[in-house]
Design an enzyme around this catalytic site. Structure first.
Site, mmCIF file in Angstrom:
data_model
loop_
_atom_site.group_PDB
_atom_site.id
_atom_site.type_symbol
_atom_site.label_atom_id
_atom_site.label_comp_id
_atom_site.label_asym_id
_atom_site.label_seq_id
_atom_site.Cartn_x
_atom_site.Cartn_y
_atom_site.Cartn_z
ATOM 1 N N TYR A 144 -0.120 -7.788 -12.136
ATOM 2 C CA TYR A 144 -0.688 -6.413 -11.978
ATOM 3 C C TYR A 144 -0.824 -6.137 -10.394
ATOM 4 O O TYR A 144 -1.241 -6.882 -9.748
ATOM 5 C CB TYR A 144 -2.062 -6.706 -12.521
ATOM 6 C CG TYR A 144 -2.981 -5.418 -12.475
ATOM 7 C CD1 TYR A 144 -2.575 -4.256 -13.143
ATOM 8 C CD2 TYR A 144 -4.005 -5.168 -11.577
ATOM 9 C CE1 TYR A 144 -3.553 -3.125 -13.201
ATOM 10 C CE2 TYR A 144 -4.962 -3.995 -11.697
ATOM 11 C CZ TYR A 144 -4.452 -3.116 -12.396
ATOM 12 O OH TYR A 144 -5.155 -1.765 -12.379
ATOM 13 N N ASP A 238 1.754 -9.135 -2.637
ATOM 14 C CA ASP A 238 0.487 -8.409 -3.245
ATOM 15 C C ASP A 238 -0.563 -9.693 -3.259
ATOM 16 O O ASP A 238 -0.621 -10.391 -3.956
ATOM 17 C CB ASP A 238 0.483 -7.957 -4.597
ATOM 18 C CG ASP A 238 -0.659 -7.291 -5.057
ATOM 19 O OD1 ASP A 238 -1.699 -7.502 -4.434
ATOM 20 O OD2 ASP A 238 -0.507 -6.789 -5.986
ATOM 21 N N LYS A 266 -9.902 -6.439 -2.181
ATOM 22 C CA LYS A 266 -10.784 -7.491 -2.747
ATOM 23 C C LYS A 266 -11.574 -7.993 -1.646
ATOM 24 O O LYS A 266 -12.556 -7.273 -0.708
ATOM 25 C CB LYS A 266 -10.122 -8.218 -3.778
ATOM 26 C CG LYS A 266 -9.769 -7.532 -5.013
ATOM 27 C CD LYS A 266 -9.579 -8.368 -6.258
ATOM 28 C CE LYS A 266 -9.055 -7.587 -7.507
ATOM 29 N NZ LYS A 266 -7.707 -7.443 -7.893
HETATM 30 C C1 LIG Z 1 -6.949 -6.096 -8.288
HETATM 31 C C2 LIG Z 1 -5.638 -6.081 -7.965
HETATM 32 C C3 LIG Z 1 -4.944 -4.755 -7.336
HETATM 33 C C4 LIG Z 1 -5.502 -3.526 -7.604
HETATM 34 O O1 LIG Z 1 -6.661 -3.451 -6.612
HETATM 35 P P1 LIG Z 1 -7.869 -2.340 -6.871
HETATM 36 O O2 LIG Z 1 -8.843 -2.538 -5.769
HETATM 37 O O3 LIG Z 1 -8.730 -2.727 -8.273
HETATM 38 O O4 LIG Z 1 -7.074 -1.051 -7.219
HETATM 39 C C5 LIG Z 1 -3.529 -5.031 -7.132
HETATM 40 N N1 LIG Z 1 -2.976 -6.263 -6.986
HETATM 41 C C6 LIG Z 1 -3.563 -7.302 -7.413
HETATM 42 C C7 LIG Z 1 -2.983 -8.823 -7.372
HETATM 43 C C8 LIG Z 1 -4.839 -7.475 -7.866
HETATM 44 O O5 LIG Z 1 -5.562 -8.626 -8.433
#
Ligand SMILES: *Cc1c(COP(=O)(O)O)cnc(C)c1O
Length: 429
Positions: A144, A238, A266
């Protein structure tokens, strides 16, 4: 345990909020029942509107790695508030924060702050395309990367290998340049690379955390780095979830690879909305105002968010809780496996640093398909029994549990006890 006030708020919330939430996982759709409404939190504990107290393993899905209301962080936020909340001009805090992030990630010379992980990713897509002049991107099934159109395919839906949008409202055109590969399967990447000469980037979660925790094999990740480098394809790592979770810096360092572009979110906001993308100078110089790739934001680098993020990173570096996380995660793994075994339940436990979760399956979980073999009905029972015993877990089989540095021995004893009770309940199902 009573949930009357949560139930009342849920009803009220349904009127003007969509599903009474602002992000779908909070609706508890995959575990059923009424979602919990939270009143407050402190340290490792979170308290709902009925006064029930839980040990918090959700931690806002990652950001609260120091636990809630860390004193030092809270003071920095209060001090920042007194100076004003946003100016539309650069502040010293942004420079300090950029320094801290670039120091922690060896592959980053420059960084741009944005407001969420999603925004970091969608900017990284544009940047990779701008830098390479190519349009196609590869992503892995089950990973994701936020809710940007181009990556909202095979992002936890059943459409694992086709470029079919995983959401209504995403036009086929928006995903026609997205190629899906399989995690831990380098041949699936090579097949795309052989067929297409116009690939801009490969996007990957270095440790997958959005299909539950799934680790890459060392050969897979090494080969992925080698082949992308050889073909001039950017590797976008990511680290929105993994950044600062298993070491001070990125998972990529532990995996001994370096990203071309790194995305963060995060933890770096410490509870405020902060995302970031960064890379070596050559790539970042494409970004406006130095280059022609446009990307902007009214509240980007917001001074309160920067103060919170910087204080969180400093405190994290000072506390250095990573050995503690390793120990706690191992302890939880042992308890989960032992409790499952005692009750004749098939269970896998995957973990990395301060991310861990059990899968109710007998198959070893290495990719999206094997993660999908989990029995989500059993997870429901497990989840609600944990709640009844004072442990707040993410309400889905496919979300990682997070650890915070405030977890005490007593918290862990209580959690272990709850795990044994929950596995007994699962066995009775
Ligand atoms: C949470 C998450 C996102 C998206 O971040 P948001 O701040 O919710 O938009 C993207 N990549 C990864 C791996 C994530 O865990």
């Amino acid at each position: 345990m009573k949930f009357e006030n949560s139930k009342k708020l849920y009803k009220k919330g349904l009127v003007n909020l969509v599903g009474a939430v602002n992000s779908p996982v909070r609706a508890f759709a995959s575990v059923g029942g009424t979602p919990l409404f939270i009143k407050k939190a402190k340290g490792s504990k979170i308290i709902d509107v009925d006064g029930n107290e839980y040990i918090d393993f959700v931690l806002s899905y990652g950001p609260m790695i120091l636990g809630h209301r860390n004193k030092i962080v809270e003071n920095e936020v209060k001090n920042a508030l007194k100076k004003g909340t946003t100016f539309g001009a650069t502040t010293k805090g942004e420079i300090k924060m950029a320094q801290a992030v670039c120091e922690a990630f060896p592959g980053m010379d420059k960084v741009r702050f944005v407001n969420s992980g999603t925004e970091a990713i969608l900017s990284a897509i544009r940047l990779a395309r701008a830098f390479t002049g190519h349009d196609k991107i590869i992503k892995f099934a089950g990973c994701y990367h936020g809710h940007t159109d181009a990556l909202l395919v095979a992002a936890g839906s059943g459409l694992a290998t086709l470029s079919i949008p995983g959401s209504k409202g995403v036009p086929d055109d928006a995903v026609k340049n997205t190629l899906i590969a399989e995690y831990n399967n380098i041949e699936s990447v090579k097949a795309h690379i052989e067929k297409h000469s116009d690939i801009a980037a490969v996007f990957i979660e270095p440790i997958a955390g959005n299909m539950g925790v799934v680790l890459p094999s060392p050969e897979f990740i090494k080969e992925l780095r080698a082949i992308t480098k050889e073909k001039g394809i950017l590797l976008v790592i990511d680290e929105v979830m993994t950044g600062f979770r298993s070491k001070f810096g990125g998972a990529q360092e532990l995996l001994a690879i370096k990203a071309d572009i790194t995305c963060l979110g995060k933890v770096i906001g410490g509870g405020f909305p902060v995302g970031a993308y960064g890379a070596r100078n050559e790539i970042m110089e494409m970004v406006s105002p130095l280059g022609d790739m446009y990307q902007a934001g009214t509240l980007s680098g917001n001074p309160i968010a920067m103060a919170c993020g910087l204080a969180t990173l400093k405190e994290l570096e000072f506390q250095n809780p990573y050995k503690k996380f390793e120990k706690i995660a191992k302890q939880l793994e042992n308890a989960l496996l032992d409790a499952a075994k005692k009750n004749g339940i098939d269970l896998q436990v995957n973990r990395f640093g301060s991310m861990i979760n059990p899968f109710f399956t007998k198959e070893k979980v290495v990719d999206f398909k094997t993660a999908q073999s989990s029995n989500t009905e059993l997870f429901k029972t497990f989840f609600w029994t944990m709640i009844e015993n004072g442990v707040f877990l993410p309400p889905s089989q496919f979300e990682a549990w997070f650890l915070c540095s405030e977890l005490s021995k007593k918290d862990l004893q209580k959690t272990e006890k709850a795990i044994y009770t929950a596995m007994e309940a699962v066995a009775k199902k």
